[in-house]
Design an enzyme around this catalytic site. Sequence first.
Site, short mmCIF file in Angstrom:
data_model
loop_
_atom_site.label_atom_id
_atom_site.label_comp_id
_atom_site.label_asym_id
_atom_site.label_seq_id
_atom_site.Cartn_x
_atom_site.Cartn_y
_atom_site.Cartn_z
N ARG A 1 -4.05 1.90 -46.48
CA ARG A 1 -4.46 3.27 -46.74
C ARG A 1 -3.24 4.12 -47.09
O ARG A 1 -2.13 3.86 -46.63
CB ARG A 1 -5.16 3.86 -45.51
CG ARG A 1 -6.57 3.34 -45.30
CD ARG A 1 -7.24 3.97 -44.10
NE ARG A 1 -6.59 3.59 -42.87
CZ ARG A 1 -5.71 4.32 -42.22
NH1 ARG A 1 -5.39 5.54 -42.64
NH2 ARG A 1 -5.15 3.89 -41.12
N TYR B 1 -7.67 -1.21 -52.54
CA TYR B 1 -7.53 -1.64 -51.14
C TYR B 1 -8.64 -1.07 -50.25
O TYR B 1 -8.94 0.13 -50.31
CB TYR B 1 -6.16 -1.24 -50.56
CG TYR B 1 -6.17 -1.39 -49.05
CD1 TYR B 1 -6.09 -2.66 -48.48
CD2 TYR B 1 -6.40 -0.31 -48.22
CE1 TYR B 1 -6.21 -2.83 -47.10
CE2 TYR B 1 -6.52 -0.47 -46.84
CZ TYR B 1 -6.42 -1.73 -46.29
OH TYR B 1 -6.55 -1.89 -44.94
N LYS C 1 -14.05 4.60 -43.92
CA LYS C 1 -13.31 5.74 -43.41
C LYS C 1 -13.70 7.04 -44.12
O LYS C 1 -13.78 8.10 -43.51
CB LYS C 1 -11.80 5.50 -43.51
CG LYS C 1 -11.31 4.33 -42.64
CD LYS C 1 -11.67 4.56 -41.22
CE LYS C 1 -11.55 3.40 -40.26
NZ LYS C 1 -10.39 2.58 -40.19
N HIS D 1 -13.51 7.17 -34.43
CA HIS D 1 -12.82 5.91 -34.76
C HIS D 1 -12.82 5.03 -33.51
O HIS D 1 -11.79 4.86 -32.87
CB HIS D 1 -11.39 6.24 -35.22
CG HIS D 1 -10.65 5.10 -35.85
ND1 HIS D 1 -9.27 5.08 -35.94
CD2 HIS D 1 -11.08 3.95 -36.44
CE1 HIS D 1 -8.89 3.96 -36.55
NE2 HIS D 1 -9.96 3.27 -36.86
N SER E 1 -5.33 2.72 -35.86
CA SER E 1 -5.44 1.55 -36.70
C SER E 1 -4.46 0.46 -36.24
O SER E 1 -3.31 0.75 -35.93
CB SER E 1 -5.13 1.92 -38.14
OG SER E 1 -6.01 2.94 -38.55
N CYS F 1 -4.37 -1.19 -33.50
CA CYS F 1 -3.95 -1.09 -32.10
C CYS F 1 -4.95 -1.77 -31.16
O CYS F 1 -4.95 -1.50 -29.96
CB CYS F 1 -3.75 0.37 -31.71
SG CYS F 1 -2.28 1.06 -32.49
N ASP G 1 -14.99 -0.54 -35.05
CA ASP G 1 -14.14 0.45 -35.73
C ASP G 1 -14.70 1.87 -35.72
O ASP G 1 -13.94 2.82 -35.65
CB ASP G 1 -13.91 0.01 -37.18
CG ASP G 1 -12.70 0.68 -37.82
OD1 ASP G 1 -11.62 0.68 -37.21
OD2 ASP G 1 -12.84 1.22 -38.94
N ARG H 1 -6.44 -8.73 -44.38
CA ARG H 1 -7.70 -8.47 -43.68
C ARG H 1 -8.76 -9.52 -43.98
O ARG H 1 -8.70 -10.22 -44.97
CB ARG H 1 -8.26 -7.11 -44.15
CG ARG H 1 -7.34 -5.93 -43.84
CD ARG H 1 -7.87 -5.08 -42.74
NE ARG H 1 -6.89 -4.13 -42.23
CZ ARG H 1 -7.10 -3.37 -41.16
NH1 ARG H 1 -8.23 -3.45 -40.50
NH2 ARG H 1 -6.18 -2.54 -40.73
P1 GTP Z 1 -8.02 -1.40 -37.51
O1 GTP Z 1 -8.96 -2.40 -38.11
O2 GTP Z 1 -6.84 -1.12 -38.37
O3 GTP Z 1 -8.69 -0.14 -37.09
O4 GTP Z 1 -7.32 -2.13 -36.24
P2 GTP Z 1 -7.85 -2.48 -34.76
O5 GTP Z 1 -7.68 -1.29 -33.88
O6 GTP Z 1 -9.18 -3.10 -34.82
O7 GTP Z 1 -6.75 -3.55 -34.27
P3 GTP Z 1 -6.87 -5.12 -34.02
O8 GTP Z 1 -7.80 -5.45 -32.91
O9 GTP Z 1 -7.13 -5.78 -35.32
O10 GTP Z 1 -5.41 -5.47 -33.52
C1 GTP Z 1 -4.28 -5.21 -34.31
C2 GTP Z 1 -3.08 -5.97 -33.79
O11 GTP Z 1 -2.86 -5.68 -32.41
C3 GTP Z 1 -3.22 -7.48 -33.92
O12 GTP Z 1 -2.02 -8.01 -34.40
C4 GTP Z 1 -3.49 -7.93 -32.52
O13 GTP Z 1 -3.02 -9.22 -32.30
C5 GTP Z 1 -2.75 -6.90 -31.67
N1 GTP Z 1 -3.42 -6.71 -30.36
C6 GTP Z 1 -4.73 -6.45 -30.15
N2 GTP Z 1 -5.02 -6.38 -28.83
C7 GTP Z 1 -3.85 -6.58 -28.18
C8 GTP Z 1 -3.49 -6.62 -26.79
O14 GTP Z 1 -4.31 -6.46 -25.88
N3 GTP Z 1 -2.18 -6.86 -26.52
C9 GTP Z 1 -1.25 -7.05 -27.50
N4 GTP Z 1 0.01 -7.27 -27.13
N5 GTP Z 1 -1.56 -7.03 -28.81
C10 GTP Z 1 -2.83 -6.79 -29.15
C1 SPV Z 2 -7.90 1.28 -40.33
O1 SPV Z 2 -6.85 1.40 -40.97
O2 SPV Z 2 -8.16 1.97 -39.31
C2 SPV Z 2 -8.87 0.25 -40.72
C3 SPV Z 2 -8.69 -0.41 -42.00
O3 SPV Z 2 -9.84 0.01 -40.03
S1 SPV Z 2 -9.15 0.61 -43.31
O4 SPV Z 2 -10.52 0.28 -43.70
O5 SPV Z 2 -8.23 0.32 -44.41
O6 SPV Z 2 -9.08 1.99 -42.93
MN MN Z 3 -9.83 1.30 -38.15
#
Ligand code: GTP
Ligand code: SPV
Ligand code: MN
Length: 587
Positions: free
Chosen positions: A69, A197, A206, A226, A248, A250, A277, A371
């Site tokens: 983004r 993207y 979003k 979110h 994002s 996290c 999400d 992704r």
């Molecule tokens: P968006 O799709 O961007 O909104 O991201 P999200 O909030 O769904 O994050 P996601 O669960 O995909 O995790 C993103 C990164 O954080 C990955 O590399 C995970 O491995 C890492 N991660 C997720 N949960 C944990 C956790 O509990 N501990 C640690 N150390 N890393 C984590």
């Molecule tokens: C984020 O960035 O919080 C995502 C991926 O979930 S996107 O759809 O690119 O916003």
């Molecule tokens: Mn997201």
Amino acid sequence: MTQNQSVLEWMEKMKELVCPDRVIWIDGTQEQLESLRAEACKTGEMIKLNEEKLPGCYLHRTAVNDVARVEGRTFICSRSEEDAGPTNHWMEPSKAYEMLYGIAKNSYRGRTMYVIPYSMGPVGSPFAKIGVELTDSIYVVLNMSIMTRVGSEVLETLGNSSDWVRGLHCKCEIDEEKRYICHFPEDNTIISVNSGYGGNVLLGKKCFALRIASFLGKNEGWMAEHMLILGIQNPLGEIKYVAAAFPSACGKTNLAMLVPPEFYRKKGYKIWTVGDDIAWMRIGPDGRLWAINPENGFFGVAPGTNEKSNPNALATTKSGTIFTNVVHNLDDNTVWWEGLDHNPPKNAVDWKGRPWDGTSSKEKGAHPNSRFTAPAKNCPCISPEFENGRGVPISAIIFGGRRARTTPLVYQSRDWNNGVFVGSIMASETTAAATGAVGVVRRDPMAMLPFCGYHMGDYFKHWIDMGERLGDKAPKIFNVNWFRLDDEGHFIWPGFGDNLRVLEWILKRCEDKADAVDTPIGFVPKAEDINLSGLDLTVDTLKTILNVDSADWTKEADGIEEFYQKFGDKLPKELKTELKKLKEKLA
Ligand code: GTP
Ligand code: SPV
Ligand code: MN
């Protein structure tokens, strides 16, 4: 496909502008999608993967300048600048339309216009909302068909109503200097140009479900957040739902699909994923807060997803999935990414399309923001309530971010307004999900900084008002931080499935079944109340991440005060009071 005058008129107007060679309405049938997949493979836009190992799966590579983004090029084009607020970029609507139409003009020449009618939320359900996206990209059509409910049924449901969100996407020549993601909340309109993207072009996600919907929610008395939504089933078979907002990349997808540690599995705990999400939340007839996931699939971060960290996500991607910007393993025509396993393919192509063998190049094979787009129905732990248009009742709201220090593993707010304060002061280290520096701490209130479609001060006020309406039926509000680091830079808390240990404490607190320590920032668990069975983490180490350091928080309070100045008169007095109380407790 439709007699709806507002749809036909707008479509004709856009058609005149972008000048496609032909128009295809997406009806949602498998035959049509299959022919589009075949066409995308013919042109090289997508690569069909190994049908035996990954049935119905495809690989796509975006342009190298188009991988995340672009917050700096995302605009809220409200009539008045004040309505966009201090945290959004703003452009005057008539200027924005003029500029965007200038870029979009004739951009579909020689190309096809795909018209995608889609529903956010189960088609025809009470919370659902409809959009129509015009795009010149088959990749967008196929992703939207996974992420939302697409097809003729949506237009039938819309009937003659003009209550739908207009979306125009023009891929153009992917020129970064002419890339714009613009939202016109007062016109229910989104225009996105010069990108291919995900978050910039899958307009239901979003752009609609957060930026436009947050604006609608404020005006109509509901919330677009979110947030992931998950159900936690205890050994008695009772299911409690929580919603959690993390910025994002996290950990939302990971928490939403967590696999309970063995100790909990044996006792009979289960996790049900409702969303990973986005949550749309309303006050139900019983006065509680009810949430739906408006999406129909997961657009998840690939790197770090593996059999151990998130087996459910991995299983979800085993069929009908589109992978974007990961490594292509040429030996067996499958995909790979950093953190999948320790065996990078020897004979492969990296996300930029160059030969890659996993050892000789220092560069990563997959982009850090690569992704997967996977259907929700593939998820082994998808909630039986996933298609329930009334949603699920929320017991707790959890905020969280990525903080190497300062923020403890978990704490509970004192009450709703204090919880709104906790959400408003969220700070997190930036990630690869948006372009720009990674690892810089920034304030990201409620994980909505890039997604709130109006003035953030009004958004805070909306949260306060919702609390007033919810009264004693309001969910309890917590904050978590899985990302505290030790002196060597390692994560102290094991995270992933073990986060259930923290959720257990949270649910106990909701039922008044656990004690807590009163600290200046809120209630922190007694170390012995977090179950550590089966973990090699000592109570003393746990204590270090439950610690609330006064010096750190005094600095934090100064940072909050400075951040709050942005909002001027729009900062709700309730939040000023909360900051004052925090300072008093620290002093
Ligand atoms: P968006 O799709 O961007 O909104 O991201 P999200 O909030 O769904 O994050 P996601 O669960 O995909 O995790 C993103 C990164 O954080 C990955 O590399 C995970 O491995 C890492 N991660 C997720 N949960 C944990 C956790 O509990 N501990 C640690 N150390 N890393 C984590
Ligand atoms: C984020 O960035 O919080 C995502 C991926 O979930 S996107 O759809 O690119 O916003
Ligand atoms: Mn997201």
